[in-house]
Each structure stands twice: as C-alpha cells, then as structure tokens.
Design an enzyme around this catalytic site. Structure first.
Site, short mmCIF file in Angstrom:
data_model
loop_
_atom_site.label_atom_id
_atom_site.label_comp_id
_atom_site.label_asym_id
_atom_site.label_seq_id
_atom_site.Cartn_x
_atom_site.Cartn_y
_atom_site.Cartn_z
N SER A 116 0.93 -1.02 -0.11
CA SER A 116 -0.03 -0.05 -0.16
C SER A 116 0.81 1.09 -0.05
O SER A 116 1.88 1.24 0.43
CB SER A 116 -0.83 0.14 0.99
OG SER A 116 -0.09 0.37 2.33
N ASP A 117 0.40 2.43 -0.33
CA ASP A 117 1.09 3.71 -0.38
C ASP A 117 0.94 3.95 1.10
O ASP A 117 -0.08 3.59 1.77
CB ASP A 117 0.50 4.65 -1.23
CG ASP A 117 1.46 5.74 -1.60
OD1 ASP A 117 2.42 5.81 -0.80
OD2 ASP A 117 1.32 6.27 -2.76
#
Length: 227
Positions: A116-117
């Site tokens: 994920s960012d």
C-alpha cells in the site's frame, strides 16, 4: 497532472517500454523495484482525498491506464507493485479486487507482492481479500494485530495470509536479502562530489530523448523534381 512527474510519460506504449527497461536496470543490481501507483492515479483534482474517485470504463483502463503496468511486471519482471491513494469506480485501489486480483495477478500473471501507499489502506478484510500483501505506515492499524484478529475470527482465511507472505518472502529470497548482510544506514546520503556530478549528468542526459542535429538533417534536404 497528479503524479505524472513520477512517471516516464503519458503515452501507454512509451511509458511501459521505458519503465520496463528502467526496472530491468535497477533489478540487475540486486535491488528490488516497485512500480507505482496502481492504478488510474492521474488527476490532480481532489487528489489524496475521499473525493478522488476515478470513474473510468474497463476499456479505457485496459487501453490507457493499465498497459504500462503490464509491461512493468511482464517485461520488466518487477518484484512489487504499490497500489494508489485513489478510488477507482468507487472502490479504493488498495482494496480493489478487479485491479489487484483480476488484472494484476490473473491477467498479467504477476507473482510478486503488493504494497500500500502510506495511508492508502482503508480496511482489513476487504484489502486482504483483494490482494494487498503489505501495509505501509500511516494506515490506522488495519494490518498487524487487526489482521491477526481477523484471521483468528475467520474473517480472513489462513490461505490468504499464506499467499501474501509467500509473495513477499519469495522476492526477498530471490534477491538474496537473507544471504547478504545489510550495509549502510537510512541516515547516509549521496553527497560526494562524484555522486552529485553523476546525478546532474543523469538529469541532463535524461531531459531530452530525441533531438535534431546538423549531421542528421543535412541528408534530409528535398531532392528537386525532374521535369
């Protein structure tokens, strides 16, 4: 336009071809490469907010937004992919089963892991089931102990966890991270004269991909027609 400054262009073919070559170069040194931001993370309006919802047809996704990622994971053999902050057709990219499962893993045959960012994870069960393998900081504790509880309660299957861990460890073993002792420090920076000179040269050489020159243009003069 959004995070266009982090890409190598807007044209799907050029973006994919140059991106794959760049990934091959990075990974040839024994360093894992991560491709981002997957996907449809292009608009500046409402970027990084709940209102950043890209409404786009499947055809447009397949023709414009996804080909570069396909080249990145198939030609470039990227070890990992980072999902974006945006929502795509109403579903956050990091819990979007069409993007992470149907497209990335089934259509593209991606065998690495998805990260994920920072702050881009918005759920535990939906993200894990969609194919998010690794949660980065700033995500309000959706993984870690929360994911462990979801597995214990049966909301997320043990097989899902095993798949996520397998993808991460496979790439780490493949790049020899367990065989080589870590070196350096996050506090170290490239500040030597040679480093800064190399960085400047790379920036200058990468600014212009194609250019005219006197040598190339002399032979291109039009030939007079015969009457």
């Amino acid at each position: 336009m959004g995070r266009a400054f982090e890409s190598v262009g807007e044209d799907p073919y050029l973006n994919g071809t140059l991106g794959a070559a760049d990934i091959q170069g990075v990974q040839s040194t024994g360093t894992m490469a991560q491709v981002k931001h997957f996907a449809v993370y292009n608009q500046e309006t409402n970027r990084n907010t709940a209102s950043d919802n890209a409404v786009v047809s499947t055809q447009a996704e397949q023709e414009i937004y996804l080909p570069a990622f396909q080249d990145a994971v198939q030609q470039g053999a990227a070890s990992s992919v980072m999902c974006s902050y945006s929502s795509v057709n109403g579903t956050a990219a990091c819990q979007n089963p069409y993007l992470l499962s149907t497209v990335l893993r089934q259509q593209f045959g991606f065998g690495g892991f998805v990260t994920s960012d920072w702050g881009a994870t918005h759920s535990t069960v939906a993200s894990a089931d969609a194919g998010l393998d690794q949660d980065m900081p700033g995500n309000d504790g959706y993984y870690g102990a929360t994911l462990q509880s979801a597995i214990s309660s049966g909301q997320v299957s043990q097989a899902t966890l095993n798949t996520a861990v397998s993808g991460i460890l496979t790439e780490m073993f493949g790049f020899g991270l367990f065989d080589k002792a870590p070196t350096g420090s996050p506090d170290q920076s490239a500040t030597s004269g040679t480093d800064t000179s190399d960085a400047l040269n790379l920036a200058e050489e990468g600014t212009v991909l194609l250019k005219n020159s006197a040598a190339c243009c002399r032979s291109a003069q039009p030939t007079p027609r015969s009457r």
